[in-house]
Design an enzyme around this catalytic site. Structure first.
Site, PDB file in Angstrom:
ATOM      1  N   ASN A 123       0.804  -1.227   0.000  1.00 21.74           N
ATOM      2  CA  ASN A 123       0.000   0.000   0.000  1.00 21.74           C
ATOM      3  C   ASN A 123       0.834   1.273   0.000  1.00 21.74           C
ATOM      4  O   ASN A 123       0.366   2.321  -0.418  1.00 21.74           O
ATOM      5  CB  ASN A 123      -0.959   0.002   1.194  1.00 21.74           C
ATOM      6  N   CYS A 176       6.180  12.839  10.985  1.00 20.81           N
ATOM      7  CA  CYS A 176       5.391  13.824  11.694  1.00 20.81           C
ATOM      8  C   CYS A 176       3.908  13.717  11.431  1.00 20.81           C
ATOM      9  O   CYS A 176       3.109  14.229  12.187  1.00 20.81           O
ATOM     10  CB  CYS A 176       5.898  15.221  11.350  1.00 20.81           C
TER      11      CYS A 176
HETATM   12  C1  LIG Z   1      -2.722  -3.594   1.840  1.00 24.50           C
HETATM   13  C2  LIG Z   1      -3.934  -3.304   2.660  1.00 24.50           C
HETATM   14  N1  LIG Z   1      -4.469  -4.255   3.418  1.00 24.50           N
HETATM   15  C3  LIG Z   1      -5.562  -4.042   4.164  1.00 24.50           C
HETATM   16  C4  LIG Z   1      -6.174  -2.811   4.206  1.00 24.50           C
HETATM   17  C5  LIG Z   1      -7.387  -2.616   5.065  1.00 24.50           C
HETATM   18  O1  LIG Z   1      -8.535  -2.625   4.264  1.00 24.50           O
HETATM   19  P1  LIG Z   1      -9.958  -2.210   4.818  1.00 24.50           P
HETATM   20  O2  LIG Z   1      -9.940  -0.728   4.936  1.00 24.50           O
HETATM   21  O3  LIG Z   1     -10.909  -2.691   3.765  1.00 24.50           O
HETATM   22  O4  LIG Z   1     -10.175  -2.893   6.113  1.00 24.50           O
HETATM   23  C6  LIG Z   1      -5.645  -1.782   3.435  1.00 24.50           C
HETATM   24  C7  LIG Z   1      -6.232  -0.437   3.470  1.00 24.50           C
HETATM   25  O5  LIG Z   1      -5.858   0.412   4.242  1.00 24.50           O
HETATM   26  C8  LIG Z   1      -4.502  -2.033   2.652  1.00 24.50           C
HETATM   27  O6  LIG Z   1      -3.947  -1.061   1.916  1.00 24.50           O
END
Ligand SMILES: Cc1ncc(COP(=O)(O)O)c(C=O)c1O
Lengths: 410, 136
Positions: free
Chosen positions: A160, A334
């Site tokens: 992410n 930060c």
């Molecule tokens: C790689 C990854 N896994 C899990 C999540 C969590 O997803 P959700 O917001 O649908 O619970 C996110 C989102 O923040 C993500 O980017």
């Protein structure tokens, strides 16, 4: 096209990894299910229930199609956080008597890492694989970590923060050969890159609605049927979703996720190509205008909608304050209360001082070429202004190695 | 997070940005913070023979609050004696800019920067005096 003016209160959205706007076509598909078609999809006695159930099953089909699964293998959840918890804890608890070792990786999302931590408290062994400088795991290291006790490997499809794509097919092969289940958190991958659970030997796969232009509060977990993967449920109740996830399904949200997946199936290839052009334009444009910038994570094994760049000598949060007409996020400390820079960047071996200078730029379905050019202009202007303010930039220009200075860490 | 007008003004229009010749005996330089922590401030003062700060310059690597805090103190120290400048407290800076609690460390750093610059000036002056004594 008319030029939009972006302001602090109406900034240009470049944070598609945080969330994606719900596609208007998705909203339209959902609308009837709040009011006219409000039935409980589990009501078996009348038209309202049947109509809701039909809509849920059509949606399930769209989700399954997007990843090469069959409808019976899709469980709806509240989001990827729940899907990841269910996959990891569910498998561990079902098979834990015989196999009690789990492998994951240090750059996973917190919900995976924390699920693994919770299992460690319950006596499971967890191996946290390090990643290479490009953000990818080393397959030899994974192979070496596997034992006959390894019940599950959980490696995310796409990160992410840095958008890198892990070698899913190769991981799947290693897992199958070791009779280990392979779970992948595909929240950032679904609808962005082609996924095929059979081709990649994926046994469990987590999906989030709000990362694929669907609504928030809905997600799904793919659970393989052949060979069958069994789970201990997290939520007990009426036995919905093949008893793996009890609770009344939220029909409008399910319909929304289904529509989002249907759109992704049709449009993913063209969208990826377009975003790839934008990613390239943005990166090249920034490099041309700003010296000494560094890409974090592999450029090739990366989704087209992400760039994560360190703008050396300019602190990320300070930079964001200057570009308030752009909605982006920073790997700098930060922004969070912790004052620690991003653990993902640190895991790549990015020096702390460079981690503090990073921005994550997320592109997506509604990004235009004009937006890219605007972002280049704004970021270049602000980075160059802040470098004029930066004592570190001065030192670098004077040829002083900032590592040679004895800093008082506080 | 909503920042105060004062803070945003200092961030957008920082005062007294620049550098002075580090080697000069009437210049004191304070360099505080660390790149790995996400903020570094360089504050310089030019002190007259009678101990008055005639000029001040800064450069800062850090968030908006760090930039604003250092810009503000350059304004404050100008015209003060070095002893007066040494009494500037981080709480005054934090109050003037209405820093949120997570940003208080920026004002602490700015106070440290003033102290370090004064210290540097004083130690330079002391060695210069010693040099003179030896020559006499
Ligand atoms: C790689 C990854 N896994 C899990 C999540 C969590 O997803 P959700 O917001 O649908 O619970 C996110 C989102 O923040 C993500 O980017």
């Amino acid at each position: 096209m008319t030029a939009k003016t972006w302001t602090q209160n109406n900034p240009l959205y470049l944070d598609y990894q945080a969330t994606t706007p719900t596609d208007p076509r998705v909203v339209e598909a959902m609308n009837p299910y709040w009011t006219e078609k409000f039935g409980n999809p589990h009501s078996r006695n009348h038209h309202y229930g049947w109509e809701a159930e039909d809509a849920v099953e059509i949606a399930r089909g769209h989700v399954a199609d997007l990843i090469g699964a069959s409808t019976k293998e899709i469980i709806f959840t509240s989001g990827a956080t729940e899907s990841n918890n269910l996959a990891i804890k569910g498998v561990a608890k079902f098979y834990g008597d015989k196999r009690n070792h789990i492998i994951t990786c240090v750059t996973e999302h917190k919900c995976v890492l924390e699920s693994c931590r919770a299992l460690q408290q319950d006596g499971f062994d967890v191996t946290y694989l390090h990643v290479q400088e490009n953000g990818l795991i080393d397959l030899d290291v994974l192979k070496a970590a596997m034992t006959d006790k390894t019940v599950l490997v959980s490696i995310m499809a796409v990160n992410n923060e840095i958008g890198v794509i892990q070698p899913l097919k190769e991981i799947g092969q290693l897992c199958r050969a070791n009779k280990t289940f392979f779970h992948t958190d595909a929240a950032q991958a679904v609808g962005k890159i082609p996924l095929d659970v059979d081709d990649m030997n994926i046994d469990l796969l987590s999906i989030s609605g709000h990362k694929v232009y669907g609504p928030m509060g809905i997600g799904a977990l793919y659970v393989r049927r052949k060979p069958r993967v069994r789970l201990v449920p997290l939520i007990h109740g009426g036995g919905q979703e093949r008893a793996m996830r009890s609770g009344t399904l939220p029909t409008p949200l399910v319909v929304g996720l289904g529509k989002a997946c249907e759109l992704a199936s049709k449009e993913m290839a063209a969208e990826a190509e377009r975003l790839h052009g934008f990613q390239n334009r943005l990166f090249e444009g920034l490099k041309e205008r700003i010296p000494e910038i560094f890409l974090n994570g592999d450029l090739v094994h990366r989704i087209p909608g992400n760039l994560n760049i360190s703008f050396a000598y300019v602190e990320g949060e300070g930079l964001m304050m200057g570009i308030k007409d752009l909605a982006v996020s920073s790997g700098s400390a930060c922004t969070s209360a912790s004052l620690e820079p991003s653990y993902v960047l640190r895991a790549l071996g990015v020096e702390e001082e460079l981690a503090h200078t990073s921005l994550r730029l997320g592109l997506g379905r509604f990004t235009t070429e004009e937006d890219i050019d605007y972002a280049i202009e704004r970021i270049a202007k602000e980075v160059n202004r802040l470098r004029e303010l930066s004592p570190l930039w001065d030192m670098a220009q004077a040829g002083i190695d900032i590592k040679s200075i004895k800093w008082a860490e506080h | 997070m909503a920042y105060s007008k004062e803070l945003i003004d200092h961030y957008e229009n920082p005062r007294n940005v620049g550098s002075m010749e580090d080697g000069a005996s009437d210049i004191g330089t304070g360099l505080v913070g660390a790149p790995a922590c996400g903020d570094v401030m360089k504050l310089q003062i030019k002190v007259s023979a009678d101990g008055i700060i005639e000029d001040a310059k800064f450069k800062t690597f850090g968030c908006g609050s760090a930039i604003a805090s250092s810009s503000l103190v350059t304004e404050w120290v100008k015209g003060k004696t070095i002893d007066e400048a040494a009494t500037i407290k981080n709480t005054d800076i934090a109050e003037e800019l209405a820093l949120p609690p997570v940003k208080i460390h920026c004002s602490v750093l700015a106070e440290d920067a003033i102290k370090a610059a004064i210290q540097d000036y004083k130690s330079k002056a002391a060695t210069a005096n010693k040099g003179q004594d030896a020559a006499e």
